[in-house]
Design an enzyme around this catalytic site. Structure first.
Site, PDB file in Angstrom:
ATOM      1  CB  VAL A 144       6.220   3.366 -26.819  1.00 21.27           C
ATOM      2  CG1 VAL A 144       7.158   3.884 -27.897  1.00 21.27           C
ATOM      3  CG2 VAL A 144       7.000   2.801 -25.649  1.00 21.27           C
ATOM      4  CE  LYS A 145      10.238   8.431 -27.396  1.00 18.63           C
ATOM      5  NZ  LYS A 145      11.652   8.004 -27.343  1.00 18.63           N
ATOM      6  CG  ASP A 146       1.857   9.334 -25.159  1.00 15.13           C
ATOM      7  OD1 ASP A 146       2.419   9.933 -26.090  1.00 15.13           O
ATOM      8  OD2 ASP A 146       0.631   9.088 -25.150  1.00 15.13           O
ATOM      9  CB  ALA A 163       6.447  12.895 -23.554  1.00  9.37           C
ATOM     10  CB  THR A 190       9.431  12.302 -28.636  1.00 10.37           C
ATOM     11  OG1 THR A 190       9.948  10.973 -28.683  1.00 10.37           O
ATOM     12  CG2 THR A 190       9.835  12.964 -27.336  1.00 10.37           C
TER      13      THR A 190
END
Ligand code: PMP
Length: 327
Positions: free
Chosen positions: A42-44, A47, A74
């Site tokens: 999910v951190k894409d 980012a 992340t």
């Protein structure tokens, strides 16, 4: 033929129906498959949001180095996009995260700095270390995922609308844990802007202070958790944007039972925060048994990132954890 670079493949993830739990509760439980993002989590989204905002504001230019403190995901998100765009990366992590994350970051060519896990007040905490490294180096940009609101704004712009469209607006509850708060804030704010009656519930692992904050107004915590990337003892700028109705706690035992249940009964291979999220969604479904409510949560990352930990029997035995049947 449809083609795109790595950054263009972030988002537009499917909603997976968790059939076993839906059948068991008479509700519809869905997980947003964020592990299908190019960096695997999910951190894409955060980012990409942070990088695009910094480029737009002139804070990040060709030849610059991106510096970030992170539990890993992340860092992987930033490094995948940085590799494509030609930026260098310095990633600062606590030294107790899964080996898979360090190995992936090295493959992506980042400069990896590890620090002992310590309270936020300690100047060696990964957050302060990343801030210091960015200040010391020329032509560097500190991503600051906790306080940089480009994080939640990306979820407001993409994750929230995707969930709304995928459920055709027929969503009764959204449930998520918090690392920076970006996901919960962006999605809850968007969904509430569409329909205030959608129930938003925070799920906290033990050792995190947000459950107590929402229940009593005080940040306090007992216990600890083996989940990675979630749980926090301070209120971040991203978290402060979240619109939350209720909070629950889920234990590591419940999380492990769900992790193995999802693999065995639904073929869904996820990481620890995703299993925590789904357990909380299941709990909400049990509270609303037979109601047919549509409940959405987030499958933050995949099981491949934790093979050496929760998918390793020795690790589980050391922690005195074994999967138990849910019902
Ligand atoms: N799950 C995992 C595995 C993560 O790495 C993170 C972020 N650290 C989260 C959940 C929480 O996401 P957010 O930062 O948007 O609150």
């Amino acid at each position: 033929m449809q083609t795109g670079n790595v950054a263009q493949t972030v988002g537009q993830t499917p909603l997976i129906k968790i059939k076993s739990l839906s059948d068991a509760t008479g509700c519809e439980i869905y997980g947003k498959a964020e592990f299908l993002n190019p960096g695997g989590s999910v951190k894409d989204r955060a980012a990409l949001g942070i990088i695009e905002a910094a480029e737009h504001e002139g804070l990040l230019r060709p030849g610059y180095t991106i510096v970030e403190g992170t539990a890993g995901n992340t860092g992987i998100g930033l490094a995948t996009i940085a590799a494509q765009k030609g930026y260098k990366c310095v990633i600062v992590m606590p030294n107790n995260q899964s080996q898979e994350k360090y190995d992936t970051l090295r493959a992506l060519g980042v400069e990896l700095v590890t620090v002992p896990p310590c309270p936020f007040a300690n100047e060696n905490h990964f957050y302060h270390t990343a801030k210091r490294i960015a200040a010391e180096r020329n032509q560097s940009f500190w991503a600051d995922q906790f306080e940089n609101t480009a994080n939640y704004k990306m979820h407001f712009k993409t994750t929230g609308p995707e969930i709304w469209e995928q459920t055709a607006g027929e969503i009764d509850a959204f449930i998520s844990a918090v690392g920076t708060g970006g996901t919960l804030a962006g999605v809850s704010k968007f969904l509430k802007s569409k329909d205030k009656s959608i129930h938003v519930r925070l799920v906290d692992p033990f050792g995190s202070g947000l459950h107590s904050y929402l229940k009593t107004g005080q940040l306090a915590a007992t216990g600890s958790s083996i989940t990675e990337g979630i749980g926090i003892m301070r209120l971040t700028a991203n978290f402060k944007e979240a619109v939350i109705d209720d909070a629950v706690q889920v234990s590591d035992q419940e999380m492990i039972s769900m992790l193995y249940h999802l693999a065995k009964h639904d073929g869904v291979l996820v990481g620890t925060s995703a299993a925590l999220n789904v357990f909380a969604a299941y709990k909400y479904a049990l509270e609303n048994k037979g109601s047919g409510k549509n409940i959405v949560t987030v499958l933050c990352d995949s099981a491949v990132r934790y093979q050496s930990k929760v998918f390793n029997q020795n690790f589980l035995s050391e922690k005195a954890l074994q999967p138990e049947p849910l019902y």
